[in-house]
Design an enzyme around this catalytic site. Structure first.
Site, PDB file in Angstrom:
ATOM      1  CD  GLU A 119      -2.709   1.143   2.568  1.00 29.43           C
ATOM      2  OE1 GLU A 119      -2.263   0.584   3.590  1.00 29.43           O
ATOM      3  OE2 GLU A 119      -3.816   1.729   2.531  1.00 29.43           O
ATOM      4  CE  LYS A 196      -7.213   1.586   3.537  1.00 28.18           C
ATOM      5  NZ  LYS A 196      -5.931   1.947   4.179  1.00 28.18           N
ATOM      6  CB  CYS A 233      -4.483  -1.681   3.870  1.00 25.81           C
ATOM      7  SG  CYS A 233      -3.716  -2.076   5.476  1.00 25.81           S
TER       8      CYS A 233
HETATM    9  N1  LIG Z   1      -3.242   0.928   6.153  1.00 32.94           N
HETATM   10  C1  LIG Z   1      -4.214   0.457   6.897  1.00 32.94           C
HETATM   11  O1  LIG Z   1      -5.371   0.470   6.509  1.00 32.94           O
HETATM   12  N2  LIG Z   1      -3.839  -0.015   8.111  1.00 32.94           N
HETATM   13  C2  LIG Z   1      -4.751  -0.176   9.186  1.00 32.94           C
HETATM   14  C3  LIG Z   1      -4.258  -1.119  10.200  1.00 32.94           C
HETATM   15  C4  LIG Z   1      -4.626  -2.514   9.854  1.00 32.94           C
HETATM   16  O2  LIG Z   1      -5.762  -2.910  10.103  1.00 32.94           O
HETATM   17  O3  LIG Z   1      -3.800  -3.194   9.308  1.00 32.94           O
END
Ligand SMILES: NC(=O)NCCC(=O)O
Length: 389
Positions: A119, A196, A233
């Protein structure tokens, strides 16, 4: 990162052997033998020289009478940032381009057909700081920005489809920012993009200060090598997000991530979520995480009464592939840059659908009904008590 555990695999291999190791592999990974694929000597030498790990595994399907095999080589890249976060924006970007180019070159030499990065691969994961400058300056046009232009050349050179997760600046719509995966065809054209869907509100992942939930639905991109989708993610915690990519016909779903070992990222969940998605949706998944510590110039707090700090914690890498049968390969290191390749026969998806019938038995009609009732303001949860008549 010398004190960090190198990988789950290293713990296993340092402590198990013989029948115990075979049994562990059978029960945990789904097969005794990892079906390692031999890499070219030149790839191993280039990886050693540039200090990244490289590994490849096969995911074969049964031979069919009426369809030829559909063998696709898929790669994922995990890496740390290339320059300190107090350096100028373009210098930081270039340092990442330079290190990643060496990894893509090896993927190209190995004949990888589709590759996906972690990401927001071309920048530090600076949203923890809640500062807008200079981090918003990393944003670019998905179609014409410097990152897409850089990758376009490599896509054409290696006839490779590239999935690139970036901070998008939508200049056509009032300059707003999105967390976007750009899918670049092997012809060098942008096939499309996906934004996203689920934005975290947990720990130091203060992304909701920068961009909103995506507005692109659940697109599946029909590439020359197969139908692919991107669950970005935090979307990996949302089963319906995974499910919709399956409903739209995805054969491989990538999960480019930026996550840490602490509660917000929950390392113990990492090995389960993309794997469970592969099983329940009968497609291949690839989970890809960043590597290393990213220290920022200014301290920030986590709103938990604890002292302010300058980094999020360790991004623990551990990228891996899983097949629709639930069999997975060993993951990459927790601490090192790496290229992981899967040689997969996409025929396996239909074979597993036919064998396990998860789509046939999924009862979507029942859930559509139940969920529409849940959304009703007057909804009463269906709970039965001992004394209910
Ligand atoms: N980048 C991202 O959405 N991270 C959130 C933490 C997770 O749940 O991995």
């Amino acid at each position: 990162m010398d004190n960090e555990t190198q990988s789950l695999e290293a713990i296993i291999e340092n402590n198990l052997s013989g029948r115990d190791l075979d049994e562990f592999n059978r029960i945990y990974y789904g097969r005794k033998n990892h079906l390692e694929v031999k890499l070219k000597d030149s790839s191993l030498a280039a990886a050693k020289e540039a200090d990244f790990e490289v590994a490849a595994y096969a995911f074969p399907a049964k031979k069919e009478q009426t369809r030829p095999p559909r063998i696709v080589k898929v790669g994922v890249i995990q890496h740390s940032i290339g320059a300190p976060t107090d350096r100028p924006v373009n210098e930081q970007k270039k340092a990442i381009f330079d290190k990643v180019k060496k990894i893509i070159d090896v993927a190209g030499q190995e004949g990888v057909n589709i590759i996906c990065f972690q990401e927001l691969w071309n920048m530090p994961f600076a949203f923890c700081t809640r500062e807008k400058q200079p981090w918003c300056e990393f944003a670019e046009s998905a179609e014409e920005g410097p990152t897409t232009r850089f990758l376009r050349e490599l896509a054409m050179k290696y006839s490779m489809v590239i999935v690139s997760s970036i901070l998008e600046r939508d200049e056509k719509h009032a300059d707003i920012l999105w967390n976007t995966a750009v899918v670049i065809s092997d012809s060098g054209n942008v096939i499309g993009k996906h934004r996203k869907n689920h934005i975290p509100r947990v720990g130091d992942f203060n992304e909701s200060n920068y961009y909103m939930e995506g507005n692109t639905g659940h697109p599946v991109f029909a590439t020359r090598y197969g139908k692919i989708a991107v669950n970005i993610c935090f979307g990996r915690h949302h089963v319906l997000n995974w499910m919709m990519f399956g409903q739209n016909g995805a054969e491989i779903v990538f999960n480019p991530s930026a996550t840490i070992a602490a509660e917000a990222g929950s390392e113990y969940m990492w090995n389960i979520e993309a794997r469970n998605a592969a099983i329940t949706n009968c497609y291949f998944t690839a989970a890809i995480n960043r590597v290393g510590y990213e220290e920022f110039p200014n301290e920030f707090t986590s709103a938990d009464g604890k002292p302010a700090h300058k980094d999020l914690g360790l991004f623990y890498g551990s990228s891996y592939f899983c097949g629709p049968d639930g069999v997975r390969c060993p993951g990459l290191s927790r601490t090192k840059d790496g290229l992981l390749i899967a040689v997969m026969d996409l025929n396996m998806n239909r074979q597993i659908k036919d064998r396990r019938c998860y789509y046939m038995t999924q009862r979507l009609d029942m859930y559509v009904n139940s969920l529409s009732r849940v959304l009703d303001l007057e909804y009463k949860p269906q709970v039965v008590h001992e004394n209910d008549k």
